[in-house]
Design a protein around this motif. Structure first.
Motif, short mmCIF file in Angstrom:
data_model
loop_
_atom_site.label_atom_id
_atom_site.label_comp_id
_atom_site.label_asym_id
_atom_site.label_seq_id
_atom_site.Cartn_x
_atom_site.Cartn_y
_atom_site.Cartn_z
N ILE A 63 17.89 26.11 -18.43
CA ILE A 63 18.31 25.68 -17.09
C ILE A 63 18.68 26.88 -16.23
O ILE A 63 18.30 26.97 -15.06
N GLN A 64 19.41 27.83 -16.83
CA GLN A 64 19.89 28.96 -16.05
C GLN A 64 18.78 29.94 -15.68
O GLN A 64 18.97 30.76 -14.78
N GLY A 113 11.71 21.55 -9.15
CA GLY A 113 10.28 21.80 -9.18
C GLY A 113 9.79 22.68 -10.32
O GLY A 113 8.59 22.92 -10.45
N HIS A 114 10.70 23.14 -11.17
CA HIS A 114 10.32 24.02 -12.28
C HIS A 114 10.34 23.26 -13.60
O HIS A 114 11.30 22.57 -13.92
N ASP A 115 9.25 23.40 -14.37
CA ASP A 115 9.19 22.80 -15.70
C ASP A 115 10.13 23.57 -16.62
O ASP A 115 10.01 24.79 -16.79
N LEU A 116 11.08 22.87 -17.25
CA LEU A 116 12.06 23.53 -18.10
C LEU A 116 11.50 23.89 -19.47
O LEU A 116 12.11 24.68 -20.19
N LYS A 151 23.12 25.40 -26.38
CA LYS A 151 22.96 26.80 -25.99
C LYS A 151 21.55 27.07 -25.48
O LYS A 151 21.36 27.72 -24.44
N LYS A 152 20.55 26.55 -26.18
CA LYS A 152 19.16 26.75 -25.76
C LYS A 152 18.88 26.03 -24.45
O LYS A 152 18.17 26.54 -23.57
N ARG A 161 27.34 21.95 -35.45
CA ARG A 161 26.76 23.21 -34.97
C ARG A 161 25.32 23.04 -34.52
O ARG A 161 24.82 23.83 -33.71
N THR A 162 24.65 22.02 -35.04
CA THR A 162 23.29 21.75 -34.58
C THR A 162 23.29 21.38 -33.11
O THR A 162 22.44 21.85 -32.33
N VAL A 163 24.24 20.54 -32.71
CA VAL A 163 24.36 20.16 -31.31
C VAL A 163 24.66 21.40 -30.47
O VAL A 163 24.06 21.62 -29.41
#
Length: 231
Positions: free
Chosen positions: A207-208, A151-154, A201-202, A194-196
């Protein structure tokens, strides 16, 4: 009723250890040593999951996996965990997109195999979901490039949304960085691995913010990333 596991492994010592550990965990098991025995045996003995060695006498694990994913009339396809002794084969397996649910490299811990088996079977229990919602409460709106979780917009960027969409479409599957780059940047621009990693990471951080006790996107050393369903 206990889930049924078929182990297809030509090394009897390895198979014996797996049989013992899986039986102790409550699974019903059967062992075959040859690849060309699998189709006939499964025709009369449906199972929930196949632990499938890559290199087998009679018929290779690759060919067996292809045949199982092609399906047989009136018989549900089992989950598949591919096993290989050569870590470099993992990239080839991923590139072929055979549809295996997981991959394990020898030598492995029997406890890890049992954990992987349980995880794959647990994901299978979430197979049916509403059309606009993925298992685990993740909703993806392609028209608005909007992802919501519980229910939360990421609040994802377009690239992050595309990345999450690819990972979440196949929970448990390992995607290489190259595969993820192809999905994220379809204009064939040149970007680094490293771009991936930076986008992952972001995405994890966002999500967390809403599921702080769980890590849904996992790094698989030397291979890439996978998405697991929330518990």
């Amino acid at each position: 009723m206990a889930e049924r596991i078929l182990i297809v492994e030509d090394e009897n010592k390895i198979a014996g250890v797996l049989l013992d550990y899986l039986a102790q965990s409550g699974f019903r098991t059967h062992h075959l040593t040859r690849g060309d025995e699998v189709e006939a045996w499964l025709a009369h003995n449906p199972v929930d999951l196949v632990l499938l060695d890559l290199m087998l006498p009679g018929k290779s694990g690759l060919d067996i996996c292809k045949d199982l994913r092609a399906g047989a009339p009136g018989r549900p396809a089992p989950a598949i965990i591919m096993v290989t002794a050569r870590v470099e084969e993992i990239d080839r397996l991923l590139g072929l997109e055979l549809g295996a649910d997981d991959y394990i490299c020898k030598p492995f811990s029997p406890r890890e195999v049992v954990a992987r088996v349980k995880a794959v079977l647990r994901r299978g229990t979430h197979a049916v979901a509403p059309a606009d919602e993925n298992p685990g409460g993740l909703k993806l709106d392609d028209a608005a490039w909007r992802a919501t979780l519980a229910g939360h917009d990421l609040g994802l960027t377009a690239v992050e949304y595309q990345l999450l969409k690819v990972l979440a479409a196949r929970p448990g599957r390992i995607f290489s960085r190259e595969q993820l780059m192809d999905a994220m940047y379809q204009d064939e621009r040149i970007v680094s691995d490293r771009t991936v990693d930076s986008h992952i990471k972001k995405l994890r951080r966002k999500i967390q913010e809403h599921l702080p006790e769980q890590e849904l996107i996992h790094s698989v050393y030397g291979l890439g990333y996978r998405y697991d369903l929330p518990e």
